[in-house]
Design a protein around this motif. Structure first.
Motif, PDB file in Angstrom:
ATOM      1  N   HIS B 239       0.627  -0.762  -0.293  1.00  0.00           N
ATOM      2  CA  HIS B 239      -0.206  -0.330  -0.485  1.00  0.00           C
ATOM      3  C   HIS B 239       1.257   1.063  -0.214  1.00  0.00           C
ATOM      4  CE1 HIS B 239      -3.881  -2.336   0.666  1.00  0.00           C
ATOM      5  NE2 HIS B 239      -2.949  -2.797   1.687  1.00  0.00           N
ATOM      6  N   PRO B 240       1.066   2.022  -0.490  1.00  0.00           N
ATOM      7  CA  PRO B 240       2.689   2.915  -1.490  1.00  0.00           C
ATOM      8  C   PRO B 240       1.535   4.171  -0.642  1.00  0.00           C
ATOM      9  CG  PRO B 240       2.108   2.347  -3.158  1.00  0.00           C
ATOM     10  CD  PRO B 240       0.881   1.365  -2.656  1.00  0.00           C
ATOM     11  N   HIS B 241       2.374   4.474   0.248  1.00  0.00           N
ATOM     12  CA  HIS B 241       1.225   5.867   1.200  1.00  0.00           C
ATOM     13  C   HIS B 241       0.751   6.776   0.062  1.00  0.00           C
ATOM     14  CE1 HIS B 241       1.599   9.528   3.728  1.00  0.00           C
ATOM     15  NE2 HIS B 241       1.916   8.667   4.751  1.00  0.00           N
ATOM     16  N   ALA B 242      -0.226   7.726   0.266  1.00  0.00           N
ATOM     17  CA  ALA B 242      -0.955   8.509  -0.344  1.00  0.00           C
ATOM     18  C   ALA B 242      -0.108   9.508  -0.596  1.00  0.00           C
ATOM     19  CB  ALA B 242      -2.697   8.958   0.642  1.00  0.00           C
ATOM     20  N   GLU B 243       0.149  10.169  -0.258  1.00  0.00           N
ATOM     21  CA  GLU B 243       1.222  11.559  -0.157  1.00  0.00           C
ATOM     22  C   GLU B 243       2.256  11.002  -1.428  1.00  0.00           C
ATOM     23  OE1 GLU B 243       2.738  15.126  -0.896  1.00  0.00           O
ATOM     24  OE2 GLU B 243       0.362  14.563   0.205  1.00  0.00           O
TER      25      GLU B 243
END
Lengths: 94, 262
Positions: B239-243
């Motif tokens: 899950h790559p970071h939203a930012e």
């Protein structure tokens, strides 16, 4: 400048062409075999066709064999045009 | 499925279209019926002298008919037709169309919407308007063709479409039609992805393809390391970071939710 690979007269006279154009879908590296409104993308890494449509069986095998003889030249041409996404060297892929 | 093709023609003008799946309309009754019975259709008019028959026969309706005229038409005529057809394409000043044999074959192709039959360069707005085989328009910024440092000087006056609609050219600079559609039409991109024989549909693989397509290197993302990008592409980050995704999407010129469609 885009590259048109010369096919033998037998195929060229029937309207077959092979190209690497200045802008292509880049992944994976490939040549495009064109005839009228149809186009087959041939993977330069695996020498497999990339798409199910147009029907792979409609592409004459001798054309692929002819291209295979120019494999190094085609890979070099792709690498020069798209250095950011090169075809792996044959050594590395073996 | 393609929309039906209606050809308004008499005598020899209709002949080239008998090779393709089209319906030749000979008189105003035929024209009126075809217009009324379909909400969406492609119309071809090889001879402008028949325009008067078309305009007399029709009353404007809210329909998605598109018209291709194969001869020049005056501005006044085109205005009249614009009231009846959603799109009107004619070989007027600056418009380049495929040669007629290729044009007819492209219109009749089952993949017509994925072929380009012509277009016109708009240097003032830095764009090219491309006409697709289904007679819809597609606007592409000229800067897109210059991406990656190539073609710093596009020869705009040498614009043309070749290879039966599969290649767009600016002089010696050639662009694959599928590369244009892959970038600018999400539906076409979906169709192309479905045709791929061996596709890796993971998010990481999609990001890899998109990044290469945009000719952006892993080092080019501000505040995100090349190593992180490589790990996402290899599927090592679940899950790559939203930012991170926002930065990636901004740099690649897409919305975050579009990344996975490439």
């Amino acid at each position: 400048m885009s590259i048109t690979i010369a096919l033998s007269r037998e195929w060229a006279s029937k309207g077959w062409k092979v190209k690497i154009r200045d802008r292509e879908r880049l992944e994976p590296p490939h040549v495009t075999i064109l005839r009228r409104t149809l186009a087959w993308r041939l993977d330069l890494r695996t020498w497999n066709l990339l798409d199910s449509d147009p029907d792979p069986n409609d592409l004459p095998r001798p054309i692929v064999e002819e291209l295979r003889k120019s494999q190094d030249e085609l890979c070099r041409a792709w690498n020069e045009m798209y250095p950011g996404n090169p075809v792996r060297s044959r050594k590395r892929s073996q | 499925m393609n929309d039906p093709i209606f050809v308004v023609a008499r005598g020899k003008a209709a002949y080239p279209f008998t090779r393709i799946q089209s319906v030749v309309l000979h008189d105003s009754n035929d024209i009126r019926r075809a217009y009324a019975d379909h909400r969406r259709a492609m119309w071809v008019l090889p001879d402008v002298r028949l325009l008067v028959t078309v305009t007399k026969a029709l009353r404007a309706r809210d329909v998605w008919h598109r018209l291709l005229i194969l001869q020049r038409a005056s501005t006044a005529r085109r205005e009249t037709l614009a009231a009846l057809f959603r799109v009107v394409i004619a070989p007027d000043d600056g418009v380049q169309l495929l040669p007629s044999e290729a044009l007819i074959e492209a219109l009749a192709s089952p993949k017509a919407e994925d072929l380009i039959i012509g277009g016109i360069v708009d240097p003032d707005d830095n764009a090219v308007v491309l006409y697709r085989g289904n007679l819809e328009r597609l606007v592409v910024p000229l800067d897109w063709f210059r991406a990656g440092g190539k073609a710093s000087k596009l020869n705009l006056s040498a614009f043309k479409v070749t290879d039966f609609g599969q290649t767009v050219c600016f002089g010696d600079f050639e662009i694959a039609t599928d590369a244009i559609l892959y970038e600018f039409d999400a539906e076409a991109r979906k169709r192309m992805r479905e045709r791929e024989l061996t596709q890796n549909s993971s998010f990481g693989a999609a990001l890899h393809r998109l990044r290469l397509q945009k000719q952006v290197s892993r080092e080019d993302f501000p505040r995100v390391s090349a190593k992180t990008i490589a790990r996402i592409e290899r599927g090592e980050v679940e899950h790559p970071h939203a930012e991170t995704l926002k930065i990636v999407a901004r740099k690649l010129g897409v919305r975050v939710e579009e990344i996975g469609t490439y």
